[in-house]
Design an enzyme around this catalytic site. Structure first.
Site: not given
Ligand code: F0G
Length: 458
Positions: A72, A124-125, A215, A217, A258, A450
């Site tokens: 843990y 990102f969304d 960010d 990824a 990623k 979506h």
């Molecule tokens: N930032 C970026 C640039 C991303 O592309 C994503 C996720 C996230 C943050 C969030 O990360 O999914 O681990 O919580 N992108 C995926 C996509 C879902 O299909 O582009 P997460």
């Protein structure tokens, strides 16, 4: 004769995938209410929904999993991850989280308040969601070239430094908790940000006394593009470029699904001990104790190994050349795609391809449905459905671009699969005038519609 390029790995384990018939697919997509998220994975032949968590781990990553320490607190796996983050990314402090959006949630809980403004390049969304959820504003300052799919620019993910400085002059310092640079810029087509641009953002951060977060990824893919395209970097290793990128930042959020090539995981890394301590409180509340934060020991081990492999030139070269291979095939067939070809995906310009379908009938979604019916290939709509309704007027928002993203999982498919994708899309392209109409919405959620939207064909 010139020896052709080939993948820098061989395959040790395989997972069967099933081809289906056109009749089956017509039935299945109808049953799925024309929402590609509703398909079962065994109804899909080649799955390009996302490159997130869908990559193939290496033998060394699987071996590392077996050595996972599930204690843990204070697990050796935590220290493996800590060492990888320090050695490769340069940060002294970090917190594990279960994925990227969890990292955003924890970090923004400390930094983002109602009325704040977070400038960045096409957030990102989920990032935007976490900012807007806190009643703050995600201000997009991406360069204008990103909106034109045919404009060639080596670093189309860049921030417009003039727009950024205007914003910093407009909003008082207390209202801007940080600037967020997303590498690569997913929303604008997996397009990279140059080192020069990152340096420029840092200078503005210093001038106005504001922090810089990344960010991250797809940071390694971004470093690959810097090496290939930016003057002065051709002879540097990916790891040296990565270290230079993060030296400019105060911290980062990471979706490890990623570029760290794991199926689940994320983290926040930072230079400030104070921020680490403040964020630890939220990490414990939302994710788990600070030495595991939503990850199992085996997953932390795989992540540590993945960070090392993911920042090796050969890994990136194999990966990005495959995306390029698909993109070039589509260009050869006359299919309009976002140029230049990005790092993790090919983005098809649906508005150009199905120019006769009105935007009210969701052009990119229509193209996604047609590609699925044609070849059992699942892409994802980056268009008006994803854009949601305007929170105030409740009218549909119609973005400048209607894109179908074909995201390529890492180390998963072969170039034969790329040939199948290209041929299927060419068939759709050739019969495009026979596609008379798009789709209409039957039911939808108030936000992030979506994922669950139900549609019917017009
Ligand atoms: N930032 C970026 C640039 C991303 O592309 C994503 C996720 C996230 C943050 C969030 O990360 O999914 O681990 O919580 N992108 C995926 C996509 C879902 O299909 O582009 P997460």
């Amino acid at each position: 004769m010139e020896i052709p390029f080939a993948e820098s790995y061989r395959i040790k384990m395989v997972e069967p995938i099933r081809r289906s018939t056109r009749e089956e697919r017509i039935q299945w997509i109808k049953e799925a209410n024309y929402n590609l998220f509703n398909l079962r994975s065994n109804q899909v032949f080649i799955d390009l929904l996302t490159d997130s968590g869908t990559g193939a781990m290496s033998d060394k990553q699987w071996a590392a999993m077996m050595l996972g320490d599930e204690s843990y607190a204070g697990a050796s796996s935590y220290y493996n991850m800590k060492n990888a983050i320090k050695n490769i990314l340069g940060f002294d402090y970090f917190l594990p989280t279960h994925q990227g959006r969890a990292a955003e949630n924890v970090l923004f809980s400390v930094l983002v308040k109602e009325g704040d403004v977070v400038p960045g390049n096409s957030h990102f969304d989920t990032t935007k969601g976490h900012i807007e959820f806190r009643k703050a504003k995600a201000l997009d300052v991406t360069i204008d070239e990103a909106k034109d799919t045919q404009a060639e620019h080596p670093f189309k993910g860049n921030l417009d430094l003039n727009k950024l400085e205007d914003a910093l002059k407009t909003y008082p310092k207390e209202k801007v908790p940080f600037i967020l640079v997303t590498i690569t810029n997913n929303t604008s087509g997996g397009q990279p940000v140059s080192m020069e641009n990152i340096r420029g953002v840092r200078q503005l951060c210093d001038k106005y006394g504001i922090s810089l977060f990344i960010d991250s990824a797809r940071f390694a893919e971004n470093a690959y593009f810097i090496k290939m395209r930016e003057k002065g970097y051709a002879d540097k290793t990916i790891k040296a470029i990565v270290a230079e990128i993060f030296a400019h930042a105060d911290g980062m959020t990471m979706s490890s699904k990623k570029d760290a090539i794991v199926n689940m995981g994320g983290f926040i890394a930072m230079k400030s001990k104070k921020l680490f301590q403040e964020a630890s409180v939220y990490n414990i509340m939302f994710e788990g104790f600070i030495t595991y934060g939503g990850m199992s020991g085996r997953d932390m081990n795989a992540l540590a190994q993945g960070l090392d492999e993911g920042t090796e030139f050969e890994t990136l070269e194999t990966r990005i050349k495959q995306v390029e291979y698909l993109g070039n095939k589509l260009i050869e067939y006359g299919i309009p795609i976002q140029r230049p070809i990005g790092g993790h995906a090919v983005f098809v310009d649906a508005k150009k391809m199905l120019s006769h379908i009105p935007k009210e009938q969701f052009v990119a979604q229509t193209l996604g449905i047609e590609l699925y019916i044609e070849g059992g290939i699942r892409g994802v709509e980056i268009g008006a459905i994803l854009a949601d309704r305007d929170p105030e007027t409740r009218e549909n928002r119609f973005p400048d671009l209607e894109l179908l993203r074909l995201a390529i999982p890492r180390r998963t498919y072969t170039n034969n699969h790329m040939d199948v994708i290209a041929a299927a899309l060419k068939n759709v392209y050739d019969r495009r005038t026979e596609i008379k109409s798009g789709v209409r919405i039957l039911t939808e959620a108030p936000i992030m519609r979506h994922f669950t939207v139900e549609l019917e064909r017009i």
